[in-house]
Design an enzyme around this catalytic site. Structure first.
Site, PDB file in Angstrom:
ATOM      1  N   HIS A   1       0.838  -1.204   0.000  1.00 17.45           N
ATOM      2  CA  HIS A   1       0.000   0.000   0.000  1.00 17.45           C
ATOM      3  C   HIS A   1       0.874   1.256   0.000  1.00 17.45           C
ATOM      4  CE1 HIS A   1      -3.513  -2.410   0.776  1.00 17.45           C
ATOM      5  NE2 HIS A   1      -4.288  -1.356   0.999  1.00 17.45           N
TER       6      HIS A   1
ATOM      7  N   HIS B   1       1.102  -4.117   9.102  1.00 18.89           N
ATOM      8  CA  HIS B   1       2.528  -3.940   8.847  1.00 18.89           C
ATOM      9  C   HIS B   1       3.241  -3.418  10.084  1.00 18.89           C
ATOM     10  CE1 HIS B   1       2.661  -4.726   4.520  1.00 18.89           C
ATOM     11  NE2 HIS B   1       1.516  -4.056   4.411  1.00 18.89           N
TER      12      HIS B   1
END
Length: 320
Positions: free
Chosen positions: A167, A221
């Site tokens: 992303h 993450h």
């Protein structure tokens, strides 16, 4: 005599020829798409995850604040919309074509590198425990104490793709390219100190940064994944932009290299066809006025009407 007129190169008149020249580049883009599809199909490296290593991997499994389908909108459609607005104003197919080509190269190169590293590293996500054991009951190898996941295979596979953040790298690749593009068009580095221009350039980067922050907040993450993704996307965006455009601080930073190359070739062709051995009739984009005052001062004013959005010109005074 033929005239060189800035801004007279539209998609209808020159689009096919420009795209034909870069046909091999578009084929390479298709190749990158195929490579990325393969990278997403293959199984990533399953790094050893011992029972004692799960302490930092027990964060809750949450939905994405920024869903996967929103990344192409942020990283592609928003920059393309800006390119289209500038094309409507400028009518320059060279700028429009090379901006889109550079943007797509920036994104696809970044995505391929990101997914290749994901597959090779196989770092578990912060929510790996709940991906591996959705019922909360851990199962481990009797000897090595490595995990023996009982969850859905596709969810587990995605749990081994933490580093780097896709992303974040994709957002910085697209919006980072847009930041470079805007800085050239508005002449953000013209040494006049207009902070408003700098704020406009930073806005896309801030948006990409917020996407990266959301990945940490969602526990998809680690912060190192986001940092590496941002660095990767921004570096690739910079290389791809400078491949097609001059640096924004350059005098010709507002247009692509191909545009100025086309102008130079047109001038050379016109000179060769001129019966006066080198006389060239060019429709200028600068208006010059010359006058002599009583003190024999020659004043030359030049107002640049090229598509740089500040509209300020330069003034040169020559005394005899």
């Amino acid at each position: 005599m033929p005239e060189i007129q800035l801004g007279a190169h539209t998609i209808r008149s020159h689009g096919a020829s420009v795209a034909r020249i870069h046909m091999h580049d578009w084929l390479i883009l298709l190749l990158l798409v195929v490579i990325d599809i393969i990278l997403n199909v293959i199984e990533p490296f399953h790094r050893f995850v011992g029972e004692g290593m799960l302490t930092d991997l027990r964060y809750p499994l949450k939905d994405n604040t920024v869903p996967f389908w929103a990344v192409p909108i942020i990283a592609i459609l928003i920059p393309v919309a800006v390119f289209l607005v500038y094309y409507i104003i400028r009518k320059d197919v060279y700028d429009f074509h090379h901006a889109i080509l550079g943007l797509l190269f920036s994104l696809l190169i970044t995505v391929v590198i990101t997914d290749a590293i994901k597959d090779a590293v196989g770092r578990p996500r912060p929510d790996f425990f709940w991906r591996c054991f959705p019922d909360g009951k851990g199962v481990f190898d009797a000897v090595t104490r490595d995990v023996r996941c009982t969850g859905v295979k596709s969810v587990i596979k995605e749990g081994h793709k933490s580093f780097p953040s896709g992303h974040t790298s994709g957002s910085f690749a697209g919006l980072g390219f847009l930041a470079w593009y805007l800085s050239g068009k508005i002449r953000a580095f013209d040494r006049r100190g207009h902070v408003a221009k700098l704020c406009l350039v930073i806005l896309p980067i801030l948006t990409a940064a917020l996407v990266g922050v959301s990945r940490v907040d969602d526990y998809w993450h680690h912060w190192q994944d986001v940092f590496a993704g941002a660095l990767l996307g921004m570096v690739i965006a910079s290389f791809c932009y400078l491949q097609f455009f001059p640096p924004p601080y350059d005098a010709d930073g507002w247009g692509p290299h191909a545009y100025f190359q086309m102008l130079a070739e047109s001038r050379n062709a016109t000179q060769c066809l001129s019966p006066n051995n080198g006389s060239l009739h060019v429709q200028q984009t600068e208006l010059h006025s010359v006058y002599i005052d009583p003190q024999e001062t020659v004043q030359v004013n030049s107002w640049d009407s090229s598509p740089m959005l500040d509209g300020h010109g330069s003034e040169t005074t020559i005394r005899h």
